[in-house]
Write a protein that holds these residues in place. Structure first.
Motif, PDB file in Angstrom:
ATOM      1  N   ALA A 115     -22.141 -13.941   1.423  1.00  0.00           N
ATOM      2  CA  ALA A 115     -22.065 -13.552  -0.116  1.00  0.00           C
ATOM      3  C   ALA A 115     -20.989 -13.990  -0.320  1.00  0.00           C
ATOM      4  N   GLU A 116     -20.430 -13.553  -1.231  1.00  0.00           N
ATOM      5  CA  GLU A 116     -19.459 -14.149  -1.836  1.00  0.00           C
ATOM      6  C   GLU A 116     -18.292 -12.493  -1.274  1.00  0.00           C
ATOM      7  N   PRO A 117     -16.630 -12.669  -0.901  1.00  0.00           N
ATOM      8  CA  PRO A 117     -16.623 -11.764  -0.295  1.00  0.00           C
ATOM      9  C   PRO A 117     -15.621 -10.577  -1.576  1.00  0.00           C
ATOM     10  N   VAL A 118     -15.579  -9.234  -1.930  1.00  0.00           N
ATOM     11  CA  VAL A 118     -15.095  -9.153  -2.634  1.00  0.00           C
ATOM     12  C   VAL A 118     -13.623  -8.011  -2.399  1.00  0.00           C
ATOM     13  N   ARG A 119     -13.195  -7.278  -3.346  1.00  0.00           N
ATOM     14  CA  ARG A 119     -11.682  -6.799  -3.107  1.00  0.00           C
ATOM     15  C   ARG A 119     -11.807  -5.846  -2.760  1.00  0.00           C
ATOM     16  N   PRO A 120     -11.230  -4.926  -1.627  1.00  0.00           N
ATOM     17  CA  PRO A 120     -10.958  -3.314  -1.497  1.00  0.00           C
ATOM     18  C   PRO A 120     -10.129  -3.040  -2.405  1.00  0.00           C
ATOM     19  N   GLY A 121     -10.709  -1.644  -2.952  1.00  0.00           N
ATOM     20  CA  GLY A 121      -9.866  -1.041  -4.003  1.00  0.00           C
ATOM     21  C   GLY A 121     -10.463   0.164  -4.661  1.00  0.00           C
ATOM     22  N   ARG A 122      -9.844   0.805  -5.247  1.00  0.00           N
ATOM     23  CA  ARG A 122     -10.121   2.272  -5.526  1.00  0.00           C
ATOM     24  C   ARG A 122      -9.862   2.232  -6.714  1.00  0.00           C
ATOM     25  N   VAL A 123     -11.072   2.386  -7.705  1.00  0.00           N
ATOM     26  CA  VAL A 123     -10.911   2.275  -9.340  1.00  0.00           C
ATOM     27  C   VAL A 123     -11.554   3.334  -9.389  1.00  0.00           C
ATOM     28  N   LEU A 124     -13.112   4.212  -8.826  1.00  0.00           N
ATOM     29  CA  LEU A 124     -13.406   5.245  -9.452  1.00  0.00           C
ATOM     30  C   LEU A 124     -13.451   6.398  -8.873  1.00  0.00           C
ATOM     31  N   ASP A 125     -11.897   6.252 -10.418  1.00  0.00           N
ATOM     32  CA  ASP A 125     -11.123   7.761 -10.290  1.00  0.00           C
ATOM     33  C   ASP A 125     -10.514   7.777 -11.594  1.00  0.00           C
ATOM     34  N   ASP A 126      -9.736   8.766 -11.900  1.00  0.00           N
ATOM     35  CA  ASP A 126      -8.661   9.014 -13.304  1.00  0.00           C
ATOM     36  C   ASP A 126      -7.515   8.370 -13.114  1.00  0.00           C
ATOM     37  N   VAL A 127      -6.945   7.615 -11.871  1.00  0.00           N
ATOM     38  CA  VAL A 127      -5.831   7.150 -12.155  1.00  0.00           C
ATOM     39  C   VAL A 127      -5.807   5.965 -11.760  1.00  0.00           C
ATOM     40  N   VAL A 128      -5.652   4.974 -13.446  1.00  0.00           N
ATOM     41  CA  VAL A 128      -5.539   3.749 -13.304  1.00  0.00           C
ATOM     42  C   VAL A 128      -4.676   3.009 -12.615  1.00  0.00           C
ATOM     43  N   GLU A 129      -2.787   3.724 -12.628  1.00  0.00           N
ATOM     44  CA  GLU A 129      -2.414   2.561 -12.250  1.00  0.00           C
ATOM     45  C   GLU A 129      -2.171   3.155 -10.412  1.00  0.00           C
ATOM     46  N   LYS A 130      -2.310   2.695  -9.867  1.00  0.00           N
ATOM     47  CA  LYS A 130      -2.529   3.749  -7.900  1.00  0.00           C
ATOM     48  C   LYS A 130      -0.809   3.479  -7.429  1.00  0.00           C
ATOM     49  N   GLY A 131      -0.290   1.974  -7.991  1.00  0.00           N
ATOM     50  CA  GLY A 131       0.572   1.291  -6.888  1.00  0.00           C
ATOM     51  C   GLY A 131       2.191   2.743  -6.688  1.00  0.00           C
ATOM     52  N   SER A 132       2.641   3.336  -7.580  1.00  0.00           N
ATOM     53  CA  SER A 132       3.500   3.806  -7.341  1.00  0.00           C
ATOM     54  C   SER A 132       3.225   5.191  -7.069  1.00  0.00           C
ATOM     55  N   LEU A 133       1.587   5.894  -7.995  1.00  0.00           N
ATOM     56  CA  LEU A 133       1.705   7.446  -7.465  1.00  0.00           C
ATOM     57  C   LEU A 133       0.889   7.386  -6.216  1.00  0.00           C
ATOM     58  N   ILE A 134       0.194   6.477  -6.022  1.00  0.00           N
ATOM     59  CA  ILE A 134      -0.588   6.507  -3.966  1.00  0.00           C
ATOM     60  C   ILE A 134      -0.271   5.998  -3.182  1.00  0.00           C
ATOM     61  N   PRO A 135       1.598   5.321  -2.627  1.00  0.00           N
ATOM     62  CA  PRO A 135       2.141   4.753  -1.684  1.00  0.00           C
ATOM     63  C   PRO A 135       1.589   4.829  -0.065  1.00  0.00           C
ATOM     64  N   TYR A 136       2.144   4.238   0.522  1.00  0.00           N
ATOM     65  CA  TYR A 136       1.731   4.191   1.961  1.00  0.00           C
ATOM     66  C   TYR A 136       2.819   3.891   3.095  1.00  0.00           C
ATOM     67  N   PRO A 137       3.098   4.758   3.440  1.00  0.00           N
ATOM     68  CA  PRO A 137       4.073   4.104   4.179  1.00  0.00           C
ATOM     69  C   PRO A 137       4.335   2.548   4.865  1.00  0.00           C
ATOM     70  N   GLY A 138       5.138   2.378   5.213  1.00  0.00           N
ATOM     71  CA  GLY A 138       5.052   1.067   5.859  1.00  0.00           C
ATOM     72  C   GLY A 138       5.534   0.899   7.464  1.00  0.00           C
ATOM     73  N   THR A 139       5.189  -0.405   8.257  1.00  0.00           N
ATOM     74  CA  THR A 139       5.215   0.133  10.510  1.00  0.00           C
ATOM     75  C   THR A 139       5.873  -0.740  10.177  1.00  0.00           C
ATOM     76  N   GLU A 140       6.795  -1.063  11.014  1.00  0.00           N
ATOM     77  CA  GLU A 140       8.228  -1.761  11.336  1.00  0.00           C
ATOM     78  C   GLU A 140       7.990  -2.529  12.938  1.00  0.00           C
ATOM     79  N   LEU A 141       8.089  -3.831  12.402  1.00  0.00           N
ATOM     80  CA  LEU A 141       7.778  -4.135  13.621  1.00  0.00           C
ATOM     81  C   LEU A 141       8.974  -5.277  13.904  1.00  0.00           C
ATOM     82  N   MET A 142       9.526  -5.281  15.348  1.00  0.00           N
ATOM     83  CA  MET A 142      10.181  -6.026  16.441  1.00  0.00           C
ATOM     84  C   MET A 142       9.375  -8.054  15.504  1.00  0.00           C
ATOM     85  N   LYS A 143      10.720  -8.619  14.385  1.00  0.00           N
ATOM     86  CA  LYS A 143       9.695 -10.134  14.307  1.00  0.00           C
ATOM     87  C   LYS A 143       9.731 -11.220  15.209  1.00  0.00           C
TER      88      LYS A 143
END
Length: 698
Positions: free
Chosen positions: A626-654
């Motif tokens: 099968a052709e791969p598909v993009r995981p995402g969240r579209v089945l709700d009322d929030v049109v643009e989630k980027g700034s409204l549903i953020p996730y914290p980052g994880t810091e690592l040694m370079k």
């Protein structure tokens, strides 16, 4: 009579602005009403203003305006007639002193109302003697510093009346600050009937609204909701508003691991479509002079959990009938009250119905009548100078053949089945008609939706005689943004503005997905003042559920929907964008027939870093062929989630080759080592993206 409201700014968002507009609009039915806005800091007000109300801005502080007066010589000099202990004193100047004084020197207003302490002082000093002078208290006596109360005494003593929004605060003023010649009384704020249908309280969302300020104690709410989410993880919390506590609240949400459950939604106007998405409303304020948000929520059919702070909540909520009162700052009590309503659906429904019924006493009609009776008792002129005598300015120009202007405004709602209804607001009577009849709202008109990128692609739906156009559930819309216009019979198209967009039906889109059918979602929203539609249409779609961050890993869950089926060995692909593409593969576990779960070690993309900012797209290959598909969240009322549903980052040694590590260690001896941050987020299309970004050395 002519009534003048003096306000800090009518161009922003907040409780004083809302209640001033509610009262002014009701009074405009019978009187001439103006709102004098000391400052104008944006072109267009955030709240819609009835065209019957005159708006008079005095000082232009718009950054891009050619008449910006921030550098005016008088604006650079401190105010002399504004109370020095007022919270906004530094924003006022000799220019504001001069402009307000000049306006009221030539004013013919019968009643002048100041809406905050400094403006009450202006009214007391500048208004002509023939006018009735009224001060409004939108905070409380105890909220103000003793220095301000002392500074305000002489100004309050010059007023005809001083109006608080609660009986408790009026009593406090009478006891602690007697004003023998000024009538001190309480008149509540008003809240109009919502333009959307009330909540049925059947959802799983708790809603709060208001400024993100320390006195609202949203940190206490977040901590209480953490206790709720621990036992009822299907429930979510939405906080609508903006303010200086946003970053602090965001950090607390992340610390408690609530980033899947608690969301800061930003400012929302109108707020009613957000209230009705909820099943419960909550307020955790340290103090509330009134509690506009409580009444707004109740008018939308929500039971309310509120702290029993001075003074408003206990005068609005009947404890145990239409809401629950809890001690201020008590995390356990707030959590317990929320769980009581969450766990007892019948109680929640009964309290919601009682809230809807009891909140009608705050309708603008009865509240405006109290003000009108006060004006008359204080001797204000009573001759009608309002809309009834001079002809109300119509909200919408008539859609008649000889009309030169047609400015359509509509309400839009998503039904529980996904059907979209767009209803034009009533048109005013034609001025040529003497019988008061209005033309048919929608006869001959069409709703035309145009794809933003492929402008030749359109969808059209006819309005019926009552002005309603229906977009069927599952209608074929290409993925992207569509802009809505009204097409007139002669072919001219006019952008369609909105009064209210009810997105509730979009929140449960996943529940109505049909097995084996393509995934379609259509969410209405407002973009640059015009009704727009965000469409997703995918034969196969991977809908994201929770994203968990722990042990420097990203754990992702979701469901495969549409015309595809999970194989026994699906994989998640990370594909790097840019000039140096790469692909990483991670095994995916199955959960039931369509669920999946995958873990991505943050070290994997970090180890492949080639630039200061690597961007990786996520793809799910659900079956080998099968052709791969993009995981995402579209089945709700929030049109643009980027700034409204953020996730914290994880810091690592370079990560570096061994020789480079030794060289860097010698160079940076005694300094912090270089690090990178790995962060997952939603793109503009609500698909998942992962970043690997260098963290600057401080």
């Amino acid at each position: 009579m002519k009534i003048s409201f003096l306000i800090h700014t009518i161009y922003g968002i907040g409780g004083t602005i809302r209640t001033t507009l509610n009262l002014a609009e009701e009074l405009a039915d019978r009187h001439e009403v103006e709102i004098v806005s000391v400052f104008r800091h944006r072109d267009i007000p955030l709240f819609a203003i009835d065209p019957r109300i005159s708006v008079v801005p005095l000082v232009d502080t718009r950054p891009s305006s050619p008449t910006n007066e921030k550098k005016h010589p008088l604006q650079l000099q401190p105010a002399e007639l504004f109370p020095k202990n007022e919270a906004r004193y530094k924003e006022y100047s000799k220019l504001s002193d001069e402009r307000v004084q000049a306006h009221y020197a030539g004013s013919d207003a019968d009643v002048i109302i100041g809406t905050r302490p400094g403006l009450v002082a202006y009214v007391a000093q500048f208004a002509r003697e023939r006018a009735v002078l009224i001060g409004q208290e939108h905070m409380t006596h105890n909220h103000h510093k003793p220095e301000l109360r002392a500074e305000m005494y002489d100004h309050l003593a010059r007023l005809d009346a001083f109006v608080t929004v609660s009986e408790g605060d009026a009593a406090s003023y009478r006891e602690q600050m007697p004003l023998p010649d000024t009538r001190v009384l309480a008149i509540p704020n008003s809240v109009p009937e919502p333009m959307v249908a009330p909540s049925d309280t059947s959802g799983t969302t708790v809603v709060a609204a208001g400024r993100l300020a320390s006195e609202k104690q949203y940190q206490v709410l977040i901590e209480a909701f953490a206790k709720v989410a621990a036992v009822r993880p299907e429930w979510t919390l939405r906080i609508c508003g903006w303010g200086n506590q946003k970053d602090r609240l965001r950090r607390r949400i992340d610390e408690l691991g609530l980033y899947n459950r608690a969301h800061l939604m930003g400012p929302r106007s109108p707020i009613e479509p957000e209230w009705v998405k909820g099943a419960i409303a909550v307020s955790t304020s340290r103090h509330e002079s009134f509690g506009m948000t409580l009444v707004e929520a109740m008018r939308c059919g929500l039971p309310v959990v509120s702290t029993d702070c001075d003074y408003g909540p206990r005068e609005i909520i009947e404890d145990g009938v239409d809401g629950l009162l809890v001690p201020v700052g008590d995390v356990d009590a707030i959590a317990g009250a929320l769980l009581k309503l969450i766990d007892d659906e019948d109680l929640r429904r009964r309290m919601g119905a009682a809230a809807l019924r009891n909140a009608r006493r705050f309708d603008p009609g009865p509240v405006a009548k109290q003000y009108e009776e006060l004006f008359a008792e204080l001797g204000a002129a009573t001759a009608s100078r309002g809309a009834a005598s001079r002809g109300a300015a119509p909200r919408i120009a008539a859609a008649t053949g000889d009309s030169e202007e047609f400015a359509p405004v509509a309400d839009c709602a998503v039904g529980q089945d996904g059907e979209l209804g767009v209803t034009l607001l009533p048109l005013p009577p034609s001025p040529e008609r003497q019988d008061g009849l209005r033309p048919s709202r929608g006869a001959g008109l069409r709703l035309v939706c145009t794809h933003q990128d492929a402008k030749a692609e359109e969808r059209a739906f006819a309005f019926d005689a009552e002005g309603r156009a229906t977009v069927p559930a599952g209608a074929d819309f290409a993925e992207g943004v569509w802009t809505c216009h009204v097409e007139l019979p002669e072919g001219e198209r006019v952008a369609l503005a909105t009064r209210a967009v009810d997105q509730r039906g979009a929140m449960r889109a996943a529940d109505r997905m049909v097995a084996g059918a393509a995934v379609r979602q259509l969410v209405p929203y407002v973009k640059q003042g015009v009704l727009s539609l965000r469409s997703w249409g995918r034969p196969v779609h991977a809908e994201v559920g929770d994203i968990l961050l722990a042990d420097r890993k990203i754990m992702l869950t979701g469901r495969l929907l549409g015309r595809g089926a999970l194989a026994d060995d699906p994989v998640l692909l990370l594909r790097r964008r840019g000039k140096d593409p790469a692909e990483l593969t991670f095994p995916v576990g199955r959960e039931g027939s369509d669920g999946f779960r995958v873990t991505v070690p943050c070290a994997a993309p970090a180890a492949r870093q080639t630039a200061a900012h690597d961007v990786w797209d996520l793809w799910l290959r659900y079956a080998p062929d099968a052709e791969p598909v993009r995981p995402g969240r579209v089945l709700d009322d929030v049109v643009e989630k980027g700034s409204l549903i953020p996730y914290p980052g994880t810091e690592l040694m370079k990560k570096r080759p061994l020789a480079a590590v030794r060289a860097v260690a010698r160079k940076l001896r005694g300094r912090p080592q270089e690090r990178v941050t790995v962060k997952i987020f939603y793109s503009a299309s609500n698909d998942l993206v992962l970043n690997v970004v260098d963290k600057p050395i401080k």
